[in-house]
Design an enzyme around this catalytic site. Structure first.
Site, PDB file in Angstrom:
ATOM      1  N   ASP A  66       0.856  -1.184   0.000  1.00  0.00           N
ATOM      2  CA  ASP A  66       0.000   0.000   0.000  1.00  0.00           C
ATOM      3  C   ASP A  66       0.895   1.238   0.000  1.00  0.00           C
ATOM      4  OD1 ASP A  66       0.973  -0.017   2.626  1.00  0.00           O
ATOM      5  OD2 ASP A  66      -0.798  -1.082   3.326  1.00  0.00           O
ATOM      6  N   ASP A  68       1.333   4.913   1.601  1.00  0.00           N
ATOM      7  CA  ASP A  68       0.915   5.867   2.621  1.00  0.00           C
ATOM      8  C   ASP A  68       1.497   7.239   2.316  1.00  0.00           C
ATOM      9  OD1 ASP A  68      -0.493   3.964   4.105  1.00  0.00           O
ATOM     10  OD2 ASP A  68       1.351   3.265   5.040  1.00  0.00           O
ATOM     11  N   ASP A 196       8.935   3.341  13.270  1.00  0.00           N
ATOM     12  CA  ASP A 196       9.607   2.309  14.044  1.00  0.00           C
ATOM     13  C   ASP A 196      11.054   2.080  13.589  1.00  0.00           C
ATOM     14  OD1 ASP A 196       8.574   1.216  11.705  1.00  0.00           O
ATOM     15  OD2 ASP A 196       7.487  -0.415  12.675  1.00  0.00           O
TER      16      ASP A 196
HETATM   17  P1  ATP Z   1       3.834  -3.370   5.096  1.00  0.00           P
HETATM   18  O1  ATP Z   1       2.721  -2.471   4.641  1.00  0.00           O
HETATM   19  O2  ATP Z   1       4.704  -3.871   4.030  1.00  0.00           O
HETATM   20  O3  ATP Z   1       3.366  -4.417   6.020  1.00  0.00           O
HETATM   21  P2  ATP Z   1       4.757  -0.995   6.396  1.00  0.00           P
HETATM   22  O4  ATP Z   1       6.131  -0.607   6.863  1.00  0.00           O
HETATM   23  O5  ATP Z   1       4.145  -0.146   5.335  1.00  0.00           O
HETATM   24  O6  ATP Z   1       4.826  -2.502   5.972  1.00  0.00           O
HETATM   25  P3  ATP Z   1       2.437  -0.384   7.932  1.00  0.00           P
HETATM   26  O7  ATP Z   1       1.872  -1.148   9.063  1.00  0.00           O
HETATM   27  O8  ATP Z   1       1.682  -0.265   6.650  1.00  0.00           O
HETATM   28  O9  ATP Z   1       3.857  -1.027   7.666  1.00  0.00           O
HETATM   29  O10 ATP Z   1       2.781   1.054   8.492  1.00  0.00           O
HETATM   30  C1  ATP Z   1       3.204   2.131   7.674  1.00  0.00           C
HETATM   31  C2  ATP Z   1       4.310   2.908   8.377  1.00  0.00           C
HETATM   32  O11 ATP Z   1       3.832   3.439   9.610  1.00  0.00           O
HETATM   33  C3  ATP Z   1       5.533   2.088   8.756  1.00  0.00           C
HETATM   34  O12 ATP Z   1       6.444   1.965   7.702  1.00  0.00           O
HETATM   35  C4  ATP Z   1       6.093   2.876   9.911  1.00  0.00           C
HETATM   36  O13 ATP Z   1       6.808   3.992   9.455  1.00  0.00           O
HETATM   37  C5  ATP Z   1       4.834   3.364  10.611  1.00  0.00           C
HETATM   38  N1  ATP Z   1       4.382   2.415  11.639  1.00  0.00           N
HETATM   39  C6  ATP Z   1       3.419   1.479  11.525  1.00  0.00           C
HETATM   40  N2  ATP Z   1       3.233   0.805  12.683  1.00  0.00           N
HETATM   41  C7  ATP Z   1       4.097   1.342  13.556  1.00  0.00           C
HETATM   42  C8  ATP Z   1       4.400   1.104  14.931  1.00  0.00           C
HETATM   43  N3  ATP Z   1       3.754   0.170  15.620  1.00  0.00           N
HETATM   44  N4  ATP Z   1       5.340   1.864  15.524  1.00  0.00           N
HETATM   45  C9  ATP Z   1       5.980   2.846  14.819  1.00  0.00           C
HETATM   46  N5  ATP Z   1       5.759   3.099  13.531  1.00  0.00           N
HETATM   47  C10 ATP Z   1       4.834   2.374  12.896  1.00  0.00           C
HETATM   48 MG    MG Z   2       2.223  -0.354   4.513  1.00  0.00          MG
END
Ligand code: ATP
Ligand code: MG
Length: 499
Positions: A66, A68, A196
């Site tokens: 996705d 963001d 994170d």
């Molecule tokens: P994927 O979508 O591939 O699972 P992602 O890194 O995009 O991985 P998401 O859960 O979609 O993970 O979250 C988007 C972003 O928001 C992350 O890349 C991170 O920067 C931030 N984020 C999400 N969850 C957390 C958390 N629990 N603590 C800190 N930052 C977070």
């Molecule tokens: Mg994501």
């Protein structure tokens, strides 16, 4: 707390700006809808960046799940720019911009003073559409308006991109002082602190297609290292789910955990017991149903996290080292991964049947052997294993009932008595039950010839099915399979009820 050392990733006051000519992110790999949102924000005079997993994945040459977007526009300002926009989120207001079924999430830069319980917006939470729903999460034990302990003292103003005075903080409490919303809007260099891992904290700027890097994230991505921003122990304490995310990204990306990030995980893993079970359920699905479930399982075990997430599963494998059940689970997860990669549907029911197989088997084994094949024993075991797992994970009833049905089908698939048995083909769980039978047979946990019989049955005409069932009935219900002890079937109405 860890002493400050070189391996603690502290965001710089100003970013390293990586120009378009020095990175591999091409707009052709960004979803057209995300580009539309970014461009419109920019044209509206706002800053607009892609952030998080999408930037990381694009740099790695992977297809992002996705996209963001973050901006300095307030949610209401985003809403004014897009007709197809809805504001969501109880504690953190976010804008969702809809393009048919595709949703682009737009967040305003945040200087969160509150330790985050996670960044996903909570669903059905548009306060504009009705009452703010009850929070089901533990209380935040923080002073909401306190400045962030780690934040570089609003250094944004120094960087020339400071917040406008006023209008940036949006706090809402209920009568008991519980925080309903804690949007403390900030600037991009404050927003970095709430991310994170360094690999997840890169910002792709639509204004000039550069990547902003405050934390040497690009370097860590190139080195395939997963490193928490800030002091790892503090960051894990703030949000223990980050431990699971570490294991997930290890599995998904094949990254190495930085030693300073890995170190606190063992000692802190029990903090996961305090995370809302609904959130742990969601994380479990992300771990196991995203195409890297087998590697997630191994990462969880290696990090000692399975014990915190699914203690009974860990306990079964510890008391049955190198068991057939563990092989079955790993094979089932690999099959699930293959389905995800082939874009076929996968189901949480099947996943939980795999995960709970060990605990269910363990409970059955604790009964006298003559009861092992009794349907009531099997159902009781499913209920008990589910109840035990529920202490950590909120497994919705439709999935736990599905698991029960899949296990209840096993003896019926193993012992066919006449044409009536063919009715199972119409059972809504037949396919899942049959898949489980195949896996069990593959691992010597069910008669192989019965699995083959059901495979063949599905390939032949209705008439032939009848003949097959008759032939089997004459053989006594299970071809060439040694009769087992205790096959007495109790058909009585003893229905175990979960508490
Ligand atoms: P994927 O979508 O591939 O699972 P992602 O890194 O995009 O991985 P998401 O859960 O979609 O993970 O979250 C988007 C972003 O928001 C992350 O890349 C991170 O920067 C931030 N984020 C999400 N969850 C957390 C958390 N629990 N603590 C800190 N930052 C977070
Ligand atoms: Mg994501």
């Amino acid at each position: 707390m860890n002493p400050p050392d070189a391996s603690v990733a502290t965001p710089a006051a100003t970013p390293r700006i990586i120009p378009r000519s020095e990175h591999a992110i091409s707009r052709s790999r960004i979803s057209p809808n995300a580009l539309r949102v970014l461009n419109r924000l920019r044209d509206g005079g706002f800053m607009a960046f892609l952030v998080g997993g999408s930037v990381r994945d694009l740099l790695l040459g992977l297809e992002p799940k996705d996209f963001d977007v973050v901006t300095d526009a307030l949610p209401e300002e985003v809403k004014r720019l897009f007709r197809n926009c809805r504001l969501v989120g109880r504690r953190f207001r976010l804008a969702h911009v809809f393009f048919g079924r595709d949703i682009i999430e737009v967040a305003t830069f945040r200087a969160t003073s509150a330790p985050s319980q996670g960044d996903e917006p909570l669903p059905e939470a548009d306060p504009e559409d009705g009452e703010v729903p009850e929070l089901d999460e533990p209380q935040l034990e923080i002073e909401p308006a306190a400045p962030p302990a780690r934040s570089p003292s609003r250094s944004a103003s120094r960087a020339g991109i400071g917040p406008e005075p006023g209008g940036r903080a949006d706090l809402m409490f209920d009568a008991s002082g519980r925080i309903l919303r804690d949007n403390i809007y900030g600037t991009i260099d404050e927003d970095v602190w709430r991310r994170d891992f360094t690999a997840n904290a890169l910002y792709y700027n639509i204004a000039d297609f550069s990547v902003w890097d405050y934390v040497d994230g690009a370097q860590d991505i190139a080195a395939r290292t997963l490193k928490l921003i800030g002091d790892p122990e503090t960051r894990f304490r703030e949000d223990p789910v980050r431990m699971l995310r570490a294991a997930r990204f290890e599995a998904k990306l094949g990254f190495q955990l930085d030693p300073a990030t890995a170190r606190p995980i063992g000692p802190l893993r029990d903090l996961l017991a305090g995370v809302p079970p609904a959130r742990l359920f969601d994380e479990t699905l992300k771990l196991f149903l995203s195409g890297h479930g087998a590697r997630s399982f191994e990462a969880l075990r290696r990090r000692g996290l399975l014990a915190a997430l699914l203690p009974t599963v860990e306990a079964y494998f510890n008391s049955h080292p190198a068991s057939l059940v563990e092989k079955l689970l790993l094979q089932g997860l690999k099959n699930t991964d293959a389905r995800v990669l082939a874009d076929k549907p996968v189901s949480p029911t099947f996943l939980f049947a795999l995960l709970l197989y060990g605990p269910i088997a363990g409970i059955i084994e604790s009964t006298p052997p003559e009861r092992w094949h009794d349907p009531a024993t099997i159902l009781d075991a499913c209920d008990q294993a589910t109840r035990e797992a529920q202490t950590r994970l909120a497994i919705p009833k439709r999935f736990s009932l599905g698991v029960r049905e899949m296990f209840a089908l096993q003896p019926r698939l193993e012992h066919v008595r006449g044409r009536r048995a063919l009715r199972i083909l119409e059972h809504p769980r037949f396919r899942a039950g049959y898949d489980l039978l195949l896996l069990r047979a593959e691992h010597g946990l069910a008669p192989r010839d019965m699995a083959q019989w059901w495979t063949r049955l599905q390939e032949v005409s209705v008439e032939e099915r009848g003949r097959m069932a008759d032939a089997l009935a004459q053989e006594g219900g299970a071809p060439r399979v040694a009769r087992r002890r205790g096959r007495r079937r109790r058909r009585g109405p003893r229905t175990p009820t979960p508490a």
